[in-house]
Motif scaffolding. Structure first.
Motif, PDB file in Angstrom:
ATOM      1  N   MET A   1      96.841  26.343  94.271  1.00  0.00           N
ATOM      2  CA  MET A   1      98.089  26.285  93.551  1.00  0.00           C
ATOM      3  C   MET A   1      97.962  25.436  92.293  1.00  0.00           C
ATOM      4  O   MET A   1      98.659  25.687  91.338  1.00  0.00           O
ATOM      5  CB  MET A   1      99.196  25.729  94.447  1.00  0.00           C
ATOM      6  CG  MET A   1      99.641  26.704  95.515  1.00  0.00           C
ATOM      7  SD  MET A   1     100.245  28.226  94.833  1.00  0.00           S
ATOM      8  CE  MET A   1     101.959  28.063  95.161  1.00  0.00           C
ATOM      9  N   ARG A   2      97.093  24.430  92.315  1.00  0.00           N
ATOM     10  CA  ARG A   2      96.927  23.605  91.114  1.00  0.00           C
ATOM     11  C   ARG A   2      96.483  24.446  89.927  1.00  0.00           C
ATOM     12  O   ARG A   2      96.947  24.242  88.822  1.00  0.00           O
ATOM     13  CB  ARG A   2      95.906  22.488  91.368  1.00  0.00           C
ATOM     14  CG  ARG A   2      96.523  21.309  92.028  1.00  0.00           C
ATOM     15  CD  ARG A   2      95.515  20.196  92.138  1.00  0.00           C
ATOM     16  NE  ARG A   2      95.455  19.913  93.553  1.00  0.00           N
ATOM     17  CZ  ARG A   2      94.396  19.521  94.205  1.00  0.00           C
ATOM     18  NH1 ARG A   2      93.266  19.350  93.584  1.00  0.00           N
ATOM     19  NH2 ARG A   2      94.447  19.294  95.480  1.00  0.00           N
ATOM     20  N   GLY A   3      95.583  25.403  90.197  1.00  0.00           N
ATOM     21  CA  GLY A   3      95.112  26.269  89.128  1.00  0.00           C
ATOM     22  C   GLY A   3      96.234  27.094  88.540  1.00  0.00           C
ATOM     23  O   GLY A   3      96.301  27.314  87.338  1.00  0.00           O
ATOM     24  N   LEU A   4      97.141  27.533  89.390  1.00  0.00           N
ATOM     25  CA  LEU A   4      98.290  28.304  88.928  1.00  0.00           C
ATOM     26  C   LEU A   4      99.214  27.433  88.091  1.00  0.00           C
ATOM     27  O   LEU A   4      99.686  27.845  87.035  1.00  0.00           O
ATOM     28  CB  LEU A   4      99.035  28.878  90.141  1.00  0.00           C
ATOM     29  CG  LEU A   4     100.072  29.946  89.888  1.00  0.00           C
ATOM     30  CD1 LEU A   4      99.480  31.136  89.153  1.00  0.00           C
ATOM     31  CD2 LEU A   4     100.684  30.409  91.201  1.00  0.00           C
ATOM     32  N   ARG A   5      99.449  26.217  88.530  1.00  0.00           N
ATOM     33  CA  ARG A   5     100.299  25.293  87.766  1.00  0.00           C
ATOM     34  C   ARG A   5      99.662  24.928  86.428  1.00  0.00           C
ATOM     35  O   ARG A   5     100.355  24.699  85.448  1.00  0.00           O
ATOM     36  CB  ARG A   5     100.565  24.034  88.578  1.00  0.00           C
ATOM     37  CG  ARG A   5     101.546  24.260  89.699  1.00  0.00           C
ATOM     38  CD  ARG A   5     101.949  22.941  90.355  1.00  0.00           C
ATOM     39  NE  ARG A   5     102.594  23.210  91.605  1.00  0.00           N
ATOM     40  CZ  ARG A   5     102.072  22.924  92.797  1.00  0.00           C
ATOM     41  NH1 ARG A   5     100.914  22.326  92.899  1.00  0.00           N
ATOM     42  NH2 ARG A   5     102.734  23.224  93.896  1.00  0.00           N
ATOM     43  N   ALA A   6      98.350  24.876  86.394  1.00  0.00           N
ATOM     44  CA  ALA A   6      97.646  24.513  85.167  1.00  0.00           C
ATOM     45  C   ALA A   6      97.864  25.536  84.058  1.00  0.00           C
ATOM     46  O   ALA A   6      97.699  25.215  82.882  1.00  0.00           O
ATOM     47  CB  ALA A   6      96.153  24.348  85.443  1.00  0.00           C
ATOM     48  N   LEU A   7      98.245  26.750  84.427  1.00  0.00           N
ATOM     49  CA  LEU A   7      98.503  27.772  83.417  1.00  0.00           C
ATOM     50  C   LEU A   7      99.752  27.453  82.613  1.00  0.00           C
ATOM     51  O   LEU A   7      99.923  27.931  81.507  1.00  0.00           O
ATOM     52  CB  LEU A   7      98.662  29.149  84.084  1.00  0.00           C
ATOM     53  CG  LEU A   7      97.439  29.705  84.774  1.00  0.00           C
ATOM     54  CD1 LEU A   7      97.799  30.986  85.514  1.00  0.00           C
ATOM     55  CD2 LEU A   7      96.327  29.967  83.778  1.00  0.00           C
ATOM     56  N   GLY A   8     100.640  26.646  83.191  1.00  0.00           N
ATOM     57  CA  GLY A   8     101.876  26.290  82.501  1.00  0.00           C
ATOM     58  C   GLY A   8     102.875  27.425  82.525  1.00  0.00           C
ATOM     59  O   GLY A   8     102.512  28.591  82.465  1.00  0.00           O
ATOM     60  N   GLY A   9     104.121  27.085  82.637  1.00  0.00           N
ATOM     61  CA  GLY A   9     105.179  28.101  82.640  1.00  0.00           C
ATOM     62  C   GLY A   9     105.057  29.031  83.825  1.00  0.00           C
ATOM     63  O   GLY A   9     104.401  28.738  84.817  1.00  0.00           O
ATOM     64  N   ALA A  10     105.692  30.156  83.706  1.00  0.00           N
ATOM     65  CA  ALA A  10     105.644  31.165  84.763  1.00  0.00           C
ATOM     66  C   ALA A  10     104.439  32.072  84.529  1.00  0.00           C
ATOM     67  O   ALA A  10     104.328  32.685  83.473  1.00  0.00           O
ATOM     68  CB  ALA A  10     106.937  31.973  84.753  1.00  0.00           C
ATOM     69  N   PRO A  11     103.551  32.176  85.512  1.00  0.00           N
ATOM     70  CA  PRO A  11     102.388  33.059  85.321  1.00  0.00           C
ATOM     71  C   PRO A  11     102.807  34.519  85.341  1.00  0.00           C
ATOM     72  O   PRO A  11     103.847  34.864  85.918  1.00  0.00           O
ATOM     73  CB  PRO A  11     101.504  32.739  86.526  1.00  0.00           C
ATOM     74  CG  PRO A  11     102.447  32.254  87.560  1.00  0.00           C
ATOM     75  CD  PRO A  11     103.549  31.550  86.811  1.00  0.00           C
ATOM     76  N   GLN A  12     102.030  35.362  84.727  1.00  0.00           N
ATOM     77  CA  GLN A  12     102.320  36.784  84.766  1.00  0.00           C
ATOM     78  C   GLN A  12     102.204  37.274  86.206  1.00  0.00           C
ATOM     79  O   GLN A  12     101.453  36.735  87.019  1.00  0.00           O
ATOM     80  CB  GLN A  12     101.373  37.550  83.860  1.00  0.00           C
ATOM     81  CG  GLN A  12     101.619  37.267  82.394  1.00  0.00           C
ATOM     82  CD  GLN A  12     100.731  38.089  81.499  1.00  0.00           C
ATOM     83  OE1 GLN A  12      99.922  38.883  81.957  1.00  0.00           O
ATOM     84  NE2 GLN A  12     100.872  37.904  80.208  1.00  0.00           N
ATOM     85  N   ARG A  13     102.952  38.285  86.520  1.00  0.00           N
ATOM     86  CA  ARG A  13     103.038  38.810  87.881  1.00  0.00           C
ATOM     87  C   ARG A  13     101.679  39.124  88.506  1.00  0.00           C
ATOM     88  O   ARG A  13     101.434  38.740  89.651  1.00  0.00           O
ATOM     89  CB  ARG A  13     103.934  40.047  87.881  1.00  0.00           C
ATOM     90  CG  ARG A  13     104.117  40.683  89.231  1.00  0.00           C
ATOM     91  CD  ARG A  13     105.039  41.906  89.070  1.00  0.00           C
ATOM     92  NE  ARG A  13     104.911  42.783  90.179  1.00  0.00           N
ATOM     93  CZ  ARG A  13     104.022  43.762  90.285  1.00  0.00           C
ATOM     94  NH1 ARG A  13     103.183  44.021  89.315  1.00  0.00           N
ATOM     95  NH2 ARG A  13     103.981  44.523  91.356  1.00  0.00           N
ATOM     96  N   PRO A  14     100.765  39.807  87.807  1.00  0.00           N
ATOM     97  CA  PRO A  14      99.470  40.094  88.437  1.00  0.00           C
ATOM     98  C   PRO A  14      98.710  38.821  88.828  1.00  0.00           C
ATOM     99  O   PRO A  14      98.056  38.790  89.858  1.00  0.00           O
ATOM    100  CB  PRO A  14      98.705  40.878  87.371  1.00  0.00           C
ATOM    101  CG  PRO A  14      99.742  41.432  86.473  1.00  0.00           C
ATOM    102  CD  PRO A  14     100.866  40.427  86.475  1.00  0.00           C
ATOM    103  N   VAL A  15      98.825  37.783  88.010  1.00  0.00           N
ATOM    104  CA  VAL A  15      98.157  36.521  88.326  1.00  0.00           C
ATOM    105  C   VAL A  15      98.802  35.893  89.559  1.00  0.00           C
ATOM    106  O   VAL A  15      98.119  35.463  90.492  1.00  0.00           O
ATOM    107  CB  VAL A  15      98.206  35.552  87.122  1.00  0.00           C
ATOM    108  CG1 VAL A  15      97.656  34.184  87.499  1.00  0.00           C
ATOM    109  CG2 VAL A  15      97.443  36.140  85.937  1.00  0.00           C
ATOM    110  N   ALA A  16     100.129  35.850  89.587  1.00  0.00           N
ATOM    111  CA  ALA A  16     100.839  35.270  90.730  1.00  0.00           C
ATOM    112  C   ALA A  16     100.532  36.042  92.015  1.00  0.00           C
ATOM    113  O   ALA A  16     100.273  35.440  93.064  1.00  0.00           O
ATOM    114  CB  ALA A  16     102.343  35.250  90.459  1.00  0.00           C
ATOM    115  N   LEU A  17     100.532  37.372  91.957  1.00  0.00           N
ATOM    116  CA  LEU A  17     100.223  38.166  93.140  1.00  0.00           C
ATOM    117  C   LEU A  17      98.779  37.946  93.580  1.00  0.00           C
ATOM    118  O   LEU A  17      98.489  37.885  94.783  1.00  0.00           O
ATOM    119  CB  LEU A  17     100.480  39.647  92.875  1.00  0.00           C
ATOM    120  CG  LEU A  17     101.939  40.078  92.869  1.00  0.00           C
ATOM    121  CD1 LEU A  17     102.079  41.516  92.397  1.00  0.00           C
ATOM    122  CD2 LEU A  17     102.582  39.904  94.222  1.00  0.00           C
TER     123      LEU A  17
END
Length: 110
Positions: A1-17
């Protein structure tokens, strides 16, 4: 999850999925199925906003396409070339959702 948060803002749907499927140890078939159901529910949700229908109607639609989603999932995981994917419009759903998210104007009128 840290990697996802590091992207900043809301990640694009394919990345989140992708993150969700990786964290839950889904295999490729399960991941494909989740993506297809997410696409179908996005359309059902939009229909509720745009059409004067009973809220149970989109639920019926999703139940109706459940077997088709399973069939497309079985086909999709055997494909090795992007051009052979059975859902050529899926990238458009992604593009439209991003356009809608970033727009400052109303997209629809009731």
């Amino acid at each position: 999850m840290r990697g996802l948060r590091a992207l900043g803002g809301a990640p694009q749907r394919p990345v989140a999925l992708g993150v969700v499927t990786a964290l839950t140890a889904m295999d490729e078939r399960q991941a494909a199925r989740v993506c297809l159901y997410d696409d179908a529910q996005a359309v059902a949700s939009a229909a509720l906003k745009l059409l004067p229908i009973d809220p149970l109607e989109p639920v019926r639609w999703l139940l109706t396409v459940a077997l088709m989603i399973d069939e497309v999932t079985r086909e999709a995981v055997t494909i090795t070339e992007p051009a052979a994917l059975p859902a050529s419009a899926a990238p458009l759903i992604e593009e439209w959702s991003l356009t809608h998210y970033l727009s400052k104007r109303r997209m629809f009128r009731a």
